[in-house]
Write a protein that holds these residues in place. Structure first.
Motif, PDB file in Angstrom:
ATOM      1  N   LEU A 213       0.841  -1.207   0.000  1.00 47.17           N
ATOM      2  CA  LEU A 213       0.000   0.000   0.000  1.00 47.17           C
ATOM      3  C   LEU A 213       0.873   1.253   0.000  1.00 47.17           C
ATOM      4  CD1 LEU A 213      -2.821  -1.086   2.504  1.00 47.17           C
ATOM      5  CD2 LEU A 213      -2.916  -1.036  -0.001  1.00 47.17           C
ATOM      6  N   ALA A 216       2.140   1.797  -3.449  1.00 46.59           N
ATOM      7  CA  ALA A 216       1.068   2.328  -4.322  1.00 46.59           C
ATOM      8  C   ALA A 216       0.899   3.826  -4.073  1.00 46.59           C
ATOM      9  CB  ALA A 216      -0.235   1.580  -4.056  1.00 46.59           C
ATOM     10  N   GLY A 217       0.939   4.230  -2.800  1.00 45.31           N
ATOM     11  CA  GLY A 217       0.826   5.651  -2.472  1.00 45.31           C
ATOM     12  C   GLY A 217       1.984   6.452  -3.040  1.00 45.31           C
ATOM     13  N   TRP A 220       1.495   6.935  -6.734  1.00 51.62           N
ATOM     14  CA  TRP A 220       0.462   7.948  -7.022  1.00 51.62           C
ATOM     15  C   TRP A 220       1.001   9.369  -6.779  1.00 51.62           C
ATOM     16  CZ3 TRP A 220      -4.866   9.015  -4.346  1.00 51.62           C
ATOM     17  CH2 TRP A 220      -5.739   9.584  -5.289  1.00 51.62           C
ATOM     18  N   MET A 228      -6.652   6.293  -8.918  1.00 51.35           N
ATOM     19  CA  MET A 228      -6.386   5.233  -7.939  1.00 51.35           C
ATOM     20  C   MET A 228      -7.733   4.568  -7.684  1.00 51.35           C
ATOM     21  SD  MET A 228      -6.191   3.592  -4.915  1.00 51.35           S
ATOM     22  CE  MET A 228      -7.484   4.506  -4.085  1.00 51.35           C
ATOM     23  N   THR A 230      -9.853   1.191  -5.764  1.00 50.53           N
ATOM     24  CA  THR A 230      -9.812   0.048  -4.849  1.00 50.53           C
ATOM     25  C   THR A 230     -11.217  -0.188  -4.304  1.00 50.53           C
ATOM     26  OG1 THR A 230      -8.594  -0.916  -2.975  1.00 50.53           O
ATOM     27  CG2 THR A 230      -9.192   1.404  -2.784  1.00 50.53           C
ATOM     28  N   TYR A 256      -6.489   3.391   4.057  1.00 51.20           N
ATOM     29  CA  TYR A 256      -6.120   4.038   2.784  1.00 51.20           C
ATOM     30  C   TYR A 256      -5.572   5.447   3.026  1.00 51.20           C
ATOM     31  CZ  TYR A 256      -8.657   0.136   0.607  1.00 51.20           C
ATOM     32  OH  TYR A 256      -9.081  -1.115   0.212  1.00 51.20           O
ATOM     33  N   TYR A 259      -1.848   5.498   3.860  1.00 49.08           N
ATOM     34  CA  TYR A 259      -0.882   5.210   2.795  1.00 49.08           C
ATOM     35  C   TYR A 259      -1.008   6.168   1.609  1.00 49.08           C
ATOM     36  CZ  TYR A 259       0.066   1.256   5.695  1.00 49.08           C
ATOM     37  OH  TYR A 259       0.412   0.488   6.769  1.00 49.08           O
ATOM     38  N   LEU A 261      -3.632   7.091  -0.142  1.00 44.63           N
ATOM     39  CA  LEU A 261      -4.472   6.561  -1.220  1.00 44.63           C
ATOM     40  C   LEU A 261      -5.869   7.176  -1.217  1.00 44.63           C
ATOM     41  CD1 LEU A 261      -3.295   2.846  -0.915  1.00 44.63           C
ATOM     42  CD2 LEU A 261      -2.730   4.453  -2.750  1.00 44.63           C
ATOM     43  N   THR A 262      -5.994   8.400  -0.742  1.00 43.33           N
ATOM     44  CA  THR A 262      -7.292   9.086  -0.753  1.00 43.33           C
ATOM     45  C   THR A 262      -7.122  10.446  -1.423  1.00 43.33           C
ATOM     46  OG1 THR A 262      -6.923  10.152   1.396  1.00 43.33           O
ATOM     47  CG2 THR A 262      -7.916   7.963   1.426  1.00 43.33           C
ATOM     48  N   ALA A 266      -9.238   9.308  -6.479  1.00 43.32           N
ATOM     49  CA  ALA A 266      -9.388   7.993  -5.833  1.00 43.32           C
ATOM     50  C   ALA A 266     -10.849   7.570  -5.962  1.00 43.32           C
ATOM     51  CB  ALA A 266      -9.002   8.072  -4.360  1.00 43.32           C
ATOM     52  N   SER A 287     -12.350  12.306  -2.385  1.00 36.28           N
ATOM     53  CA  SER A 287     -12.378  10.972  -2.999  1.00 36.28           C
ATOM     54  C   SER A 287     -13.778  10.702  -3.545  1.00 36.28           C
ATOM     55  CB  SER A 287     -12.084   9.899  -1.945  1.00 36.28           C
ATOM     56  OG  SER A 287     -10.877  10.160  -1.267  1.00 36.28           O
TER      57      SER A 287
END
Ligand code: GUN
Ligand code: ZN
Length: 435
Positions: A213, A216-217, A220, A228, A230, A256, A259, A261-262, A266, A287
């Protein structure tokens, strides 16, 4: 004028959000309208008489009383899962083990992947879906196959390699390092090439280690214009499992957040069982949520809280999605119908304007594409569909009962299927037509 064309018919285009401004202010509806396409874009939209006088000498296709709309946008789908659509008897985690993972294992073979991508895209176009945010599998070749197939058809599509480095069969696992490197290479190869958009795709928190994770962050952050995508809070067992795997985080969305991921770009599939904190944090972050109603009913996951997420003055970004093959149909008619029924089961109504918005401009916004697709405004990419209001005797009979355009649209939403999609245009070119 080789690339110029006028389509004449009834036209419907959303320029604003009906959840915020109401149906009438959000949509432009014209019973005698026309759209002028040129060089892949919408050049003009207006009354037929006005457009035809301006577009002298331009070829005209007269679609009579058919409805011309922006193409449907499906903001969450799994192209490799179509072979296991309609698989019996399981809820999410068992459904993944029993049907989905074995099906995805076959995508190690690039020839298989290309055939599956062709089939998915032809079905999508037949159903009027011109753009989608699509999960491939863990295999890099499955992304190549998808973008090659989308490019051959001139489609605006998003796709990404699934990242999974634990809690799945060995044949479907990458590592934090290999998943990062392959995603980065695919992103550099495809993102922004033609109409392709790369989506960084950690499958969901349970199948990624914290290291994955984190990677992935980091990816991005290096490519913030990529999407992104998920999954989030779909099923009770899944949510409990996330709590066990990530005890240091406040909740599922918090994983999320931790990491990177928002935020805008997203797209979280499902988001059915959010806590108040998650709902507020997700909305505030910018998001988006992909509402997947046929899937949520078919896998028995739960009833999405549309009023809670879209009722406020400053609503969460929500798009509509098939989630095939957890979802039971590729058709956005079936998906809108299911969204209506889910809302009904919660004692809420979803006006047809809201349903159509979610399936077009709302999903485009979830994919950060609302300045390019999602309506018929001049300058938008000419991805559009032509809908026959009399595609079956039952629909013809029902439509003859109403003269309110919203009532007629609602009847289409509830009753229509792919037979209603008379023609699909992508980038101004006819890509699918009912014979
Ligand atoms: N959660 C993790 N993977 C999947 C998937 O493939 N489909 C659905 N519906 N939920 C998921
Ligand atoms: Zn999904």
């Amino acid at each position: 004028m080789a690339n110029s064309l006028v389509l004449k018919g009834q036209t419907l285009s959303f320029t604003d959000d009906p959840f915020v401004v109401g149906p009438e202010a959000a949509a432009v509806f014209d019973t005698d309208g026309a759209v002028w396409l040129e060089d892949g874009l919408v050049k003009d939209l207006g009354r037929a008489a006005d457009i035809l006088s301006k577009a002298e000498g331009v070829p005209v296709v007269d679609y009579g009383d058919c409805l011309i709309s922006a193409g449907f946008v499906d903001c969450h789908a799994h192209y490799p899962q179509l072979p296991v659509i309609a698989s019996y008897g399981e809820q999410l985690l068992e459904w993944l083990e029993r049907y989905t993972f074995p099906c995805e294992s076959a995508f190690e073979d690039p020839t298989h992947a290309r055939k599956a991508a062709d089939f998915f895209l032809d079905e999508a176009l037949k159903n009027g879906t011109t753009t989608a945010a699509v999960y491939a599998t863990v295999h890099a070749g499955s992304v190549d196959a998808f973008f090659e197939a989308a490019g051959d058809r001139g489609l605006r599509m998003a796709c990404g390699k699934v990242l999974m480095d634990r809690n799945a069969p060995d044949a479907l696992l990458d590592t934090a390092k290999s998943g990062y490197e392959q995603s980065r290479a695919l992103l550099e190869k495809w993102h922004g090439v033609g109409r392709n958009i790369y989506a960084i795709t950690p499958r969901f928190a349970p199948t990624s280690t914290p290291e994955q994770l984190d990677a992935a962050g980091a990816l991005w952050r290096d490519y913030p214009n990529a999407l992104m995508q998920t999954h989030l809070s779909e099923n009770a067992d899944e949510i409990a499992w996330v709590g066990e795997l990530f005890p240091e985080h406040p909740d599922y969305f918090g994983v999320y957040e931790a990491y990177g991921l928002t935020g805008p770009g997203a797209i979280f599939g499902h988001a059915i069982h959010l806590s108040d904190r998650e709902r507020a944090a997700l909305t505030e972050s910018g998001s988006a949520i992909a509402h997947c109603p046929t899937s949520n009913m078919f896998i028995g996951s739960g009833l999405f809280d549309m009023a809670g997420l879209r009722g406020a003055n400053d609503p969460a970004t929500v798009g509509l999605a098939s989630d095939v093959a957890g979802g039971s149909s590729l058709s956005m008619f079936a998906t809108m119908r299911a969204a209506y029924e889910v809302a009904q089961l919660r004692g809420e109504n979803l006006h047809p304007a809201k349903l159509w918005y979610l399936a077009t401009l709302g999903s485009a916004k979830a994919m950060r594409l609302d300045d390019r697709i999602g309506n018929l405004s001049p300058g938008r990419e000419a991805d559009l569909i032509v809908i026959d209001p009399k595609s079956t005797p039952l629909i013809e009979r029902r439509v003859s009962m109403g003269d309110d355009p919203w009532d007629v649209l609602f009847a289409q939403i509830i009753l229509a299927d792919d037979r209603a999609i008379r023609a699909t245009y992508s980038g101004g070119t006819l890509v699918s037509e009912r014979g």
